[in-house]
Enzyme design. Sequence first.
Site, PDB file in Angstrom:
ATOM      1  CD  GLU A   1      28.769 -59.929  28.045  1.00 46.14           C
ATOM      2  OE1 GLU A   1      27.919 -59.011  27.720  1.00 46.14           O
ATOM      3  OE2 GLU A   1      28.809 -60.838  27.132  1.00 46.14           O
ATOM      4  CG  ASP A   6      26.053 -55.124  22.050  1.00 46.36           C
ATOM      5  OD1 ASP A   6      27.138 -54.864  22.346  1.00 46.36           O
ATOM      6  OD2 ASP A   6      24.573 -55.414  22.595  1.00 46.36           O
TER       7      ASP A   6
END
Length: 529
Positions: A190, A352
């Site tokens: 993250e 991502d």
Amino acid sequence: MSQGSLALVLHAHLPFVRHPEHEDFLEEDWLYEAISETYLPLLRVFDRLAEEGVPFRVTMSLTPTLVTMLRDSLLTERYTRKLERLCELGAREVHRTRNDPTFGPLARFYRDHFEALLINWEGRYQRDLVSAFRRLQDAGYLEIITSGATHGFLPLLQETPEAVRAQITVAANHYRLTFGRDAPGIWLPECGYYPGVDRFLAAERIRYFFVDTHGVTDATPRPLYGPFAPIYTETGVAAYARDPESSQQVWSSETGYPGDPIYREFYRDIGWDLELDYIRPFIQPTGDRKNTGYKYFRITGKTQDKLPYDPMAARARAATHAGNFMFNREQQLEYLSSRMGDRKPMVVAPYDAELFGHWWFEGPQFLDFLIRKVAYDQRTFQLATPSDDLREHPRNQVATPPVSSWGAGGYANMWLDGSNDWIYRHLHHCARQMVGLARDYPESSSLQRRALNQAARELLLAQSSDWAFIMKTGTMVDYAVRRTKEHVLRFLRLHDQVRNGNIDQAWLSQVESRNNIFPEIDYRVFQPA
């Protein structure tokens, strides 16, 4: 000579989901969909570029949990059967729509698409995508980096430094076994950073990591070049910041490319649209509907009346968007270069990986067009990796990044709020207990070692940031809660059995078989510093 560099960074990650006790498990579809929609399409793009001699450099993380699943024989066999069923569905769809001038060509498009995936999966890649990515790294096209062992959100684990160190050390060792070299960089899960975590990275010879924009711009002292050059921490590890402009163009749900009305609509799928009796063999055995990957409509706009999807029109739009993205990077890097003196700017564009193909079906085509255009249609900038940048610019400013993440709000609220804060007292307690086991059992019998290693695995799996994230977003919450509780309870049971000298070998074997990640792990990674 280029005026700067663009770093395309794809973060490929999925949580460890493996259920041998069930023949068909819904959450395993996360992996199967990602293989079909992202990993195989990306490999086909990269390999075709390499075969045609197109120069490119892309940074890509492959997290340890993802690598493990991609190499698991049970999961790869199950995926093969899933892909064969999708090809069977294609044949049925071609027959069903044989007289339909609108949807007949779309059915043939999908049939051909899935049959090509199966040929590549079984033939070219021999069911081993990790080796395919490694070959691209060895050939100089990709720079593969690691992540946390199970993607634990490190700022919320720092109460027990040994737990943070274990997340990094286990991942670094796993990378060496998989790719035959040290990991050049790491995708902090993250992008979660806190001051001090870099010392664990330096100990594993990891040279760089990524943070969100404010992770560099709010560093102390204030960086001279903002987010367009790395800073070194005091341990000598480089921090690269996300460029907000390039991110916005791709990520934004309002203004980003993937929302273009020409592109394929993700949320319309024949698994939901067609008659239940017809689609039943291709959804859940329970009869619950799910996505199949056969999607016949385009985004169209904010309306329920969707227009049919046109793959060729969408491909042309991807080429247009790739040209626009390149033009914007040319303008951006020309401007930055004029203001940064001898230091060439680097624009870091992290995403991502699953955005490309899964959420944005045309994403791999966009990358294909972009890489070709950068190679042949401009001379302002080059594609580069952070390692390339550090070789060219080994001297950089020293500063201390603040606590930060790339989650909503920029800090920890995605992984710590009223929906998920209950997990941390258990994670911290188990981490302290694991440190105590590693301290008190520096040497162990064969059976003890197995139990201690499995306890380490269960703790790492419980720490996955995915479970807290799922609880926060409200999707598949029951599964995330169950996974957290199961790993914690298994850890506590193993802890008590080791302490009491009464290890249930049959049960241990069952748990080892189910959660078989990190066979090389050594529980002593949790020993006190």
